[in-house]
Enzyme design. Structure first.
Site, PDB file in Angstrom:
ATOM      1  N   ARG A  89       0.867  -1.192   0.000  1.00  0.00           N
ATOM      2  CA  ARG A  89       0.000   0.000   0.000  1.00  0.00           C
ATOM      3  C   ARG A  89       0.895   1.231   0.000  1.00  0.00           C
ATOM      4  NH1 ARG A  89      -2.598   2.935   4.903  1.00  0.00           N
ATOM      5  NH2 ARG A  89      -3.731   4.537   3.741  1.00  0.00           N
ATOM      6  N   HIS A 133      -2.766  11.095   0.880  1.00  0.00           N
ATOM      7  CA  HIS A 133      -2.211  10.858   2.216  1.00  0.00           C
ATOM      8  C   HIS A 133      -1.562  12.176   2.672  1.00  0.00           C
ATOM      9  CE1 HIS A 133      -0.698   7.524   5.072  1.00  0.00           C
ATOM     10  NE2 HIS A 133      -0.315   8.662   5.609  1.00  0.00           N
ATOM     11  N   GLU A 178      -7.024   8.641   6.469  1.00  0.00           N
ATOM     12  CA  GLU A 178      -7.230   9.339   7.746  1.00  0.00           C
ATOM     13  C   GLU A 178      -7.651  10.794   7.553  1.00  0.00           C
ATOM     14  OE1 GLU A 178      -3.730   8.814  10.147  1.00  0.00           O
ATOM     15  OE2 GLU A 178      -3.932   6.642  10.213  1.00  0.00           O
ATOM     16  N   ASN A 305      -7.244   1.914  10.337  1.00  0.00           N
ATOM     17  CA  ASN A 305      -5.926   2.159  10.935  1.00  0.00           C
ATOM     18  C   ASN A 305      -6.104   2.161  12.447  1.00  0.00           C
ATOM     19  OD1 ASN A 305      -5.092   2.464   8.345  1.00  0.00           O
ATOM     20  ND2 ASN A 305      -4.450   4.597   8.533  1.00  0.00           N
ATOM     21  N   TYR A 307      -3.887   1.629  16.171  1.00  0.00           N
ATOM     22  CA  TYR A 307      -2.598   1.480  16.846  1.00  0.00           C
ATOM     23  C   TYR A 307      -2.746   1.248  18.338  1.00  0.00           C
ATOM     24  CZ  TYR A 307      -0.348   3.266  12.615  1.00  0.00           C
ATOM     25  OH  TYR A 307       0.113   3.422  11.325  1.00  0.00           O
ATOM     26  N   GLU A 367      -3.358  -0.056   8.386  1.00  0.00           N
ATOM     27  CA  GLU A 367      -2.161   0.351   9.138  1.00  0.00           C
ATOM     28  C   GLU A 367      -2.259  -0.199  10.550  1.00  0.00           C
ATOM     29  OE1 GLU A 367      -1.143   4.531   9.387  1.00  0.00           O
ATOM     30  OE2 GLU A 367      -1.613   4.828   7.272  1.00  0.00           O
TER      31      GLU A 367
HETATM   32  O1  IFM Z   1       2.923   7.660   9.974  1.00  0.00           O
HETATM   33  C1  IFM Z   1       1.547   7.721  10.198  1.00  0.00           C
HETATM   34  C2  IFM Z   1       0.787   7.557   8.900  1.00  0.00           C
HETATM   35  O2  IFM Z   1       1.172   8.487   7.945  1.00  0.00           O
HETATM   36  C3  IFM Z   1      -0.693   7.725   9.138  1.00  0.00           C
HETATM   37  N1  IFM Z   1      -1.131   6.869  10.221  1.00  0.00           N
HETATM   38  C4  IFM Z   1      -0.386   6.855  11.432  1.00  0.00           C
HETATM   39  C5  IFM Z   1       1.089   6.651  11.147  1.00  0.00           C
HETATM   40  C6  IFM Z   1       1.894   6.647  12.458  1.00  0.00           C
HETATM   41  O3  IFM Z   1       1.708   7.834  13.131  1.00  0.00           O
END
Ligand code: IFM
Length: 462
Positions: A89, A133, A178, A305, A307, A367
């Site tokens: 990606r 992006h 995002e 995405n 985290y 992500e």
């Molecule tokens: O690096 C970023 C990415 O560009 C967008 N999502 C979160 C990642 C980590 O912060």
């Protein structure tokens, strides 16, 4: 020191939890890796301007060279192939294609991405392309950027141009990455480009980003080969209550509108959360007739995405617009270098929630990853056991969601290699591949070797 430990689950067992058509990949974004910002006719983007402004990024870091991926693309794809990736990606820099954001098209820009796509296909790696992006052409920002409705139409034109050229070879399109960050960090609190600090502008920018997505979907679909998937990637922050007091539950619900529903509700339900703008103490955006229908145009995939998570404790007298200020630390938890808690179950809970609340046809984790301090001694190895444990935990939790019926089709690790982490510059390393920015040498970290082992185990089941 964080006590993040490898799981007992064997890599081979983990691989068996995913169906044969599951897609494994890694992700990057143009401004974070490409460099070559002045080459082959590329126009400036808001990130060139922002990062060149003193005080905006860590130590004044910019994406001018980044990973020099623009020149090293063949070697980088060879590394992807060595990892056994099914998919890659990446994002397209809008100002390489239209240096002024619209008008005259730059053939050399398209030629670069065409080369990348063809190289990936030669290695049996499926291209998944993000069209935006965060690197808006500066020329469009000069006319108001995302607060200007015209930007949405310019985006749809650009998206169609790219799709017409690459749509016969791309496996999946992601219109925006995002948009929450592009709108809120870019126009609300100003920590990202273009650095505007006006929460009301963020509300309007968000609406235009959503509109841009909705306008682009049918045009990208029409220009692509039948069956190509088109969707969007959102960032989510799963929220959990610190206690069961009424004010905690109230503030959690409001924080959830801000962090998770602001974009997902209009996309899937065709409306903003009911009292959202009141809760934010802001006005609703200007919405024209049919906007919400355009925004909620059906999509084929939702990119997720994820985290971390936040734990929220409500406060009796705090204005509701500040609901996210009620995040409390978790004393026993491990945190990454971004100060994000490592909490693998967040991804399982999130995938289940999205499936139940919005029923997207297909979900992809687009992500997931972690920044830790990596040390390289000049040799051929970088040991990153905490990142390995992170991936083991989140991938195992993703498998639980899959087994509970979530139509999860793929997983992309963030990131293929260390890169420019926006306002944090090069201080945060998210890569599975270590990049020595002096020499541009790439070194596979243990997490890359582990991922390769997982993918080899997965593919050997066929
Ligand atoms: O690096 C970023 C990415 O560009 C967008 N999502 C979160 C990642 C980590 O912060």
């Amino acid at each position: 020191m964080c006590a993040l430990q490898s799981q007992n689950l064997l890599t081979k067992q983990l691989a068996t939890l995913f169906p044969q058509d599951f897609i494994w990949g890694t992700a990057t974004a143009a401004y974070q890796v490409e460099g070559a910002i002045h080459e082959d006719g590329r126009g400036p983007s808001i990130w060139d301007t922002f990062s060149a402004t003193p005080g905006k990024t860590f130590q004044g870091d910019t994406g001018e060279i980044a990973d020099d991926h623009y020149h090293r693309v063949a070697d980088d794809v060879a590394l992807m192939s060595r990892l056994g990736l099914d998919a890659y990606r990446f994002s397209i820099s809008w100002s390489r294609i239209y240096p002024q954001g619209q008008g005259e098209m730059n053939e050399q820009g398209l030629a670069f991405y065409e080369r990348l796509v063809d190289t990936l296909l030669e290695h049996n790696i499926k291209p998944f392309v993000t069209l935006y992006h965060w690197d808006l052409p500066q020329a469009l920002e000069d006319k108001g950027g995302w607060t200007n409705r015209e930007t949405a139409y310019a985006f749809a034109d650009y998206a169609e141009t790219v799709a017409r050229r690459l749509g016969d070879r791309v496996a999946g399109w992601i219109t925006l990455n995002e948009p929450w960050c592009a709108a809120y960090l870019g126009y609300g609190n100003g920590v990202h480009a273009p650095g505007v600090k006006d929460r009301q502008s963020a509300i309007q920018a968000a609406h235009h980003l959503l509109l841009a997505h909705g306008l682009a979907v049918p045009r990208v679909r029409a220009a692509s080969k039948p069956g190509t998937q088109v969707g969007i990637t959102l960032n989510f922050q799963p929220l959990y209550p610190a206690d069961d007091r009424a004010e905690t539950l109230r503030d959690l619900a409001i924080a959830d509108e801000f962090s998770n529903r602001w974009f997902a509700d209009p996309l899937f339900l065709g409306r903003y959360p009911e009292h959202y703008f009141e809760h934010m103490a802001l006005h609703a955006p200007t919405v024209q007739e049919h906007d919400m229908e355009i925004i909620s145009t059906p999509i084929d995939l939702l990119g997720v995405n994820c985290y971390s998570r936040s734990v929220i404790r409500g406060l009796p007298e705090v204005p509701l617009a500040d609901a996210t200020a009620h995040v409390v630390p978790v004393p026993s938890a491990c945190y990454t270098e971004m100060a994000w808690e490592v909490y693998p179950n967040a991804i399982r809970d999130l995938l289940l929630r999205l499936h139940n609340d919005y029923h997207p046809q297909q979900l992809y984790v687009t992500e997931n990853g972690a920044a830790f301090k990596d040390e390289w001694d000049g040799g051929d190895a970088v040991h990153d056991p905490r990142r390995v444990a992170f991936y083991q935990g989140y991938i195992a939790a993703s498998a639980e969601a899959l087994q509970a019926g979530v139509p999860l089709k793929g997983y992309f690790a963030w990131s293929l290699m260390d890169n420019f982490e926006w306002a944090e510059g090069y201080s945060k390393r998210f890569g599975m591949i270590y990049v020595d920015y002096q020499s541009q040498r790439r070194i596979l970290k243990d997490s890359a070797l582990w991922y390769a082992e997982l993918l080899a185990a997965f593919h050997s089941q066929a």
